[in-house]
Each structure stands twice: as structure tokens, then as C-alpha cells.
Design a protein around this motif. Sequence first.
Motif, PDB file in Angstrom:
ATOM      1  N   ASP A  41       8.966   6.375  11.452  1.00  0.00           N
ATOM      2  CA  ASP A  41       7.893   7.104  10.763  1.00  0.00           C
ATOM      3  C   ASP A  41       7.599   6.482   9.397  1.00  0.00           C
ATOM      4  O   ASP A  41       6.450   6.393   8.970  1.00  0.00           O
ATOM      5  N   PHE A  42       8.675   6.050   8.732  1.00  0.00           N
ATOM      6  CA  PHE A  42       8.477   5.457   7.411  1.00  0.00           C
ATOM      7  C   PHE A  42       7.613   4.191   7.527  1.00  0.00           C
ATOM      8  O   PHE A  42       6.606   4.040   6.834  1.00  0.00           O
ATOM      9  N   PHE A  43       8.021   3.291   8.419  1.00  0.00           N
ATOM     10  CA  PHE A  43       7.294   2.017   8.496  1.00  0.00           C
ATOM     11  C   PHE A  43       5.880   2.203   9.049  1.00  0.00           C
ATOM     12  O   PHE A  43       4.957   1.511   8.640  1.00  0.00           O
ATOM     13  N   LYS A  44       5.741   3.187   9.949  1.00  0.00           N
ATOM     14  CA  LYS A  44       4.398   3.454  10.459  1.00  0.00           C
ATOM     15  C   LYS A  44       3.532   4.044   9.335  1.00  0.00           C
ATOM     16  O   LYS A  44       2.368   3.673   9.164  1.00  0.00           O
ATOM     17  N   GLY A  45       4.159   4.900   8.530  1.00  0.00           N
ATOM     18  CA  GLY A  45       3.427   5.574   7.455  1.00  0.00           C
ATOM     19  C   GLY A  45       2.914   4.610   6.392  1.00  0.00           C
ATOM     20  O   GLY A  45       1.838   4.798   5.827  1.00  0.00           O
ATOM     21  N   ILE A  46       3.713   3.580   6.072  1.00  0.00           N
ATOM     22  CA  ILE A  46       3.274   2.694   4.977  1.00  0.00           C
ATOM     23  C   ILE A  46       2.555   1.443   5.505  1.00  0.00           C
ATOM     24  O   ILE A  46       2.177   0.577   4.724  1.00  0.00           O
ATOM     25  N   ARG A  47       2.346   1.380   6.812  1.00  0.00           N
ATOM     26  CA  ARG A  47       1.741   0.154   7.358  1.00  0.00           C
ATOM     27  C   ARG A  47       0.390  -0.203   6.716  1.00  0.00           C
ATOM     28  O   ARG A  47       0.177  -1.375   6.355  1.00  0.00           O
ATOM     29  N   PRO A  48      -0.513   0.785   6.527  1.00  0.00           N
ATOM     30  CA  PRO A  48      -1.796   0.403   5.917  1.00  0.00           C
ATOM     31  C   PRO A  48      -1.609  -0.256   4.542  1.00  0.00           C
ATOM     32  O   PRO A  48      -2.250  -1.259   4.236  1.00  0.00           O
ATOM     33  N   ALA A  49      -0.683   0.307   3.742  1.00  0.00           N
ATOM     34  CA  ALA A  49      -0.450  -0.266   2.408  1.00  0.00           C
ATOM     35  C   ALA A  49       0.138  -1.677   2.532  1.00  0.00           C
ATOM     36  O   ALA A  49      -0.235  -2.593   1.791  1.00  0.00           O
ATOM     37  N   GLN A  50       1.038  -1.834   3.497  1.00  0.00           N
ATOM     38  CA  GLN A  50       1.643  -3.163   3.693  1.00  0.00           C
ATOM     39  C   GLN A  50       0.566  -4.183   4.065  1.00  0.00           C
ATOM     40  O   GLN A  50       0.574  -5.318   3.589  1.00  0.00           O
ATOM     41  N   LEU A  51      -0.359  -3.748   4.906  1.00  0.00           N
ATOM     42  CA  LEU A  51      -1.413  -4.677   5.337  1.00  0.00           C
ATOM     43  C   LEU A  51      -2.310  -5.086   4.173  1.00  0.00           C
ATOM     44  O   LEU A  51      -2.683  -6.256   4.036  1.00  0.00           O
ATOM     45  N   ILE A  52      -2.616  -4.105   3.300  1.00  0.00           N
ATOM     46  CA  ILE A  52      -3.456  -4.443   2.137  1.00  0.00           C
ATOM     47  C   ILE A  52      -2.698  -5.386   1.206  1.00  0.00           C
ATOM     48  O   ILE A  52      -3.243  -6.391   0.725  1.00  0.00           O
ATOM     49  N   ALA A  53      -1.416  -5.072   0.965  1.00  0.00           N
ATOM     50  CA  ALA A  53      -0.632  -5.932   0.070  1.00  0.00           C
ATOM     51  C   ALA A  53      -0.540  -7.341   0.662  1.00  0.00           C
ATOM     52  O   ALA A  53      -0.682  -8.341  -0.043  1.00  0.00           O
ATOM     53  N   PHE A  54      -0.342  -7.407   1.977  1.00  0.00           N
ATOM     54  CA  PHE A  54      -0.206  -8.705   2.647  1.00  0.00           C
ATOM     55  C   PHE A  54      -1.503  -9.493   2.538  1.00  0.00           C
ATOM     56  O   PHE A  54      -1.508 -10.671   2.178  1.00  0.00           O
ATOM     57  N   SER A  55      -2.621  -8.826   2.806  1.00  0.00           N
ATOM     58  CA  SER A  55      -3.867  -9.597   2.831  1.00  0.00           C
ATOM     59  C   SER A  55      -4.405  -9.896   1.434  1.00  0.00           C
ATOM     60  O   SER A  55      -5.086 -10.894   1.239  1.00  0.00           O
ATOM     61  N   SER A  56      -4.058  -9.039   0.430  1.00  0.00           N
ATOM     62  CA  SER A  56      -4.590  -9.309  -0.915  1.00  0.00           C
ATOM     63  C   SER A  56      -3.572 -10.020  -1.802  1.00  0.00           C
ATOM     64  O   SER A  56      -3.919 -10.469  -2.891  1.00  0.00           O
ATOM     65  N   SER A  57      -2.331 -10.134  -1.356  1.00  0.00           N
ATOM     66  CA  SER A  57      -1.245 -10.689  -2.193  1.00  0.00           C
ATOM     67  C   SER A  57      -1.146  -9.976  -3.514  1.00  0.00           C
ATOM     68  O   SER A  57      -0.866 -10.588  -4.542  1.00  0.00           O
ATOM     69  N   SER A  58      -1.381  -8.680  -3.498  1.00  0.00           N
ATOM     70  CA  SER A  58      -1.348  -7.980  -4.782  1.00  0.00           C
ATOM     71  C   SER A  58      -0.860  -6.553  -4.611  1.00  0.00           C
ATOM     72  O   SER A  58      -1.469  -5.757  -3.890  1.00  0.00           O
ATOM     73  N   SER A  59       0.259  -6.229  -5.279  1.00  0.00           N
ATOM     74  CA  SER A  59       0.729  -4.853  -5.156  1.00  0.00           C
ATOM     75  C   SER A  59      -0.152  -3.911  -5.970  1.00  0.00           C
ATOM     76  O   SER A  59      -0.270  -2.737  -5.629  1.00  0.00           O
ATOM     77  N   SER A  60      -0.791  -4.430  -7.022  1.00  0.00           N
ATOM     78  CA  SER A  60      -1.700  -3.561  -7.790  1.00  0.00           C
ATOM     79  C   SER A  60      -2.917  -3.194  -6.955  1.00  0.00           C
ATOM     80  O   SER A  60      -3.378  -2.054  -6.975  1.00  0.00           O
ATOM     81  N   ALA A  61      -3.449  -4.183  -6.215  1.00  0.00           N
ATOM     82  CA  ALA A  61      -4.627  -3.900  -5.388  1.00  0.00           C
ATOM     83  C   ALA A  61      -4.277  -2.882  -4.309  1.00  0.00           C
ATOM     84  O   ALA A  61      -5.104  -2.052  -3.927  1.00  0.00           O
ATOM     85  N   ALA A  62      -3.026  -2.938  -3.834  1.00  0.00           N
ATOM     86  CA  ALA A  62      -2.634  -2.031  -2.759  1.00  0.00           C
ATOM     87  C   ALA A  62      -2.265  -0.643  -3.269  1.00  0.00           C
ATOM     88  O   ALA A  62      -2.132   0.297  -2.475  1.00  0.00           O
ATOM     89  N   LEU A  63      -2.115  -0.506  -4.606  1.00  0.00           N
ATOM     90  CA  LEU A  63      -1.579   0.744  -5.164  1.00  0.00           C
ATOM     91  C   LEU A  63      -2.263   2.029  -4.664  1.00  0.00           C
ATOM     92  O   LEU A  63      -1.573   2.956  -4.234  1.00  0.00           O
TER      93      LEU A  63
END
Length: 422
Positions: free
Chosen positions: A263-285
Motif C-alpha cells: 500500500d505504501f509503494f502504491k500510494g506514493i507511486r505518482p510522486a515517485q514518477l514525477i520525481a523520476f521524470s523531473s529529477s526534482s524533489s521540489s517539483a514533486a513536492l
Amino acid sequence: MKLPKIELYTKILIGLILGVIVGIIGNKIGIVPFLVVYVKPFGTAFIRLISMIVVPLVFASLLIGTASLDDVRKLGRIGGKTVFFYLCTTAFAIIIGLFLANLMKPGEGLSKETQEQLLVNYGNEAALKIDSALNKPSLGNTILNIIPKNPIKSMADGAMLQIIFFALIFGIALTLIPKDKSGPVIQFFEGVNEAMIQIVHIIMIFAPYGVFALIAAIIGEFGIGILGPLLKYSFVVIIGLVLHIIITYTTLIKIFTNIKLRDFFKGIRPAQLIAFSSSSSSAALPVTMECAENNLGVSKEVSSFILPLGATINMDGTALYQGVAAVFIAQVFGMDLTISQQLTIVLTATLASIGAAGVPGVGMITLTMVLKTVGIPLEGIALILGVDRILDMCRSMVNITGDSTCAVVIASMEKKRINNEQ
Ligand code: ASP
């Protein structure tokens, strides 16, 4: 803030590939002296540009980071726990990185002559540092040396640990004086920080040419064999990141929360995808916050404090990568890092990750600070720059996974406490 465009990284990759081709041809047709005299200086200029901004960038961003911990004090218990959690997981990430890099030795395999030649050509600063490391001060003195006698001199000398020490004390002091006095100072350094990040973006425009020049010269002089270790290096970083998720995060989630891992990994998947594609944790915040609140049941109160703080000061993926990169570059240059140098890497990379903004490529800039502290030639960065984008994507994803782990752990601790009190 404008983030560097993705195409830039494609250009860097093209610079790398062209550099390899020109280097090989140059080596074959015997124009290496031409490459060294006329092409390499462009690469040296690029490295100098990066070095130029490290001191003001790290100083300003650490100062702001520490001053923003004012809220931590206000939040008392949660604040203390959060910072402790962030520092421990970051240090652990670097230890995993160092362990793997020492075990798998991605930078070894070059001949002794190549390494010696590399050090002669690129490592004059390193050679000096190695000399001074041979007459190294005792552990007590090493620790005492972190306290600068004169912070301005430390800045002029680029003594990173002393600069960090002063920035931390300065930042803490700002949280202790009245707001009307500290406000303008913080604002000033926010401006400095913003301008430095802008300079990073400008310097990165030259990155493809810098990488081309350095790689063409290096391959011209040493042959293609020098690139072999690069694949192994990328592999070690990725394995390290995966292990950090599997060992550190899943263990913490299992021990401290009732959330199922799936559930945890499924729950944060959208954020992980944004961080992965933008290379930015601020953009994914914003997405990370939404995922934590809507999918993982973290209260708004907890998430709105922990996640923005995490996006600023908690960068486990970045720190792990810096540990591997430092050992890798040292190995390529045939330098043996002592235990105390490796401990210095843990300390500096933890602090460097606090001082790194959550935007693309900044981890590579603060890596120079880690390299400088232990005397590893900065030119080694040229080797790893070509693959930096893909590793940046992976480490940014790990960075936000770390922030989210902290959020669920602290949220469940708080829930348990409230239940116990009732
Ligand atoms: N891009 C990373 C982040 O935003 C920072 C870095 O390692 O460059 O989290």
C-alpha cells in the motif's frame, strides 16, 4: 524557478559521445597534443565555473536551511524527531553507498601507469592533499580543525567543513534573535541562494562543451579503456539506491507503522514518477504531499511540515550517490581512501545533502564539495557527468521516498501517542 530543460541532458550525452569519438580518432592519428592544448582548456573552464559557485551556494543554502529549522523548534517533539530521522537515514544511505563502492570497486581496473598519469595530469591539487594527508593531524585535531579561526579565510581557502560549521552556527543564531533583525539577513541569503542556482543553470548550458572537451582530451590521452568503469559505477549507484529502499525504508515502515508495504509503494507511486521524470524533489513536492495525505492517511498538519522540510534537507539518494561517486573517482585516480577520509565523506555528504536544493543536477555540484574535502580531483566529475541525468532521476525518486517514509513513520508515532493519552 526555471528548471533546466530535459534536452540539456541529451546535449550532455551527445557531448560525451562526440568527445569519445574525437578522443579515439585523436589518439589514432596522433593529435593528442592539439587536444590537450586547445580543447582541454574548455573543459577546465567548465570545472572552474562549477568550483566558483560551490562556496556561496553551500553557505547560502545551508544558512537558509538551518534558519528554517526555526519551525522545527516551534514544533518541538515532531521537529526534533524529524531532523533526527532525516540525518540518520541520510548517513545510513551514504554508508550503503560507501560499502558497495568499496566492495564492488567500480573505479578499479585501470593500469597503474594510467592512474599515475591521470593523477599527474589532473590531480595536482590532489597530490598536495595526499601529501598533507600523509602528515595528517590526529583525530582530535581533525575535529578541532572543523572550527574555523577565521570564517572568511575558510571561505577563501574553500575549507568546506569549516564553512559548513560556520553556516550552521550562523543559521542557528538567526533563529535565536528577533525576527525583525534576522528577517532581512535570511532574505538576503535567500536572494543569494536563488542567484547561485540561476548561475548553476547558466553554467549547465556550457556542460555539453565542457564534457566534450574533457572527455576528448582524456580519451585521447588514455584510450577508450578509461570509460569501462563508468557502467559499473552507474550499476553500483542503482543497486545502492534499491538496497536503501529495501533495507532502510521497508524496515522502518514495518517497525513503526501498520501500513502494508504494498500500500505504501502504491500510494506514493505518482510522486515517485514525477520525481523520476523531473529529477526534482521540489517539483514533486505537491504530489508527494497529496499522496501522503490522500493515499497514506498522513494528517495535513504532519505532512505540511515534514515533506517541505524533507524536500529541502533530506536527500538520501543524493547522499548515497555522492558516496559512491567519491570512492569511484578516487579509485579511477588510484587513490586509496583511509577510514578517516571515508568518515569525512559520510559527514560532508550528509551536510552537502542538507545544502543541496531539490532541483535537477544540484547533487553533482555539491559533490565537488565532498571531493574537495577529501582531496579527490574535481576533474573526475567529467567522467560521471555523462550518466548523471539518469542517476539524478533515480536518486530524486529515492529522495522523495525517504521523505514519505519519514512522514508515515512520524504520523503513526503521533497517532499512537494520542491513542495512549486518551
Ligand atoms: N535532483 C535531486 C533532487 O531534486 C537533487 C540532486 O541530487 O541533484 O532531489
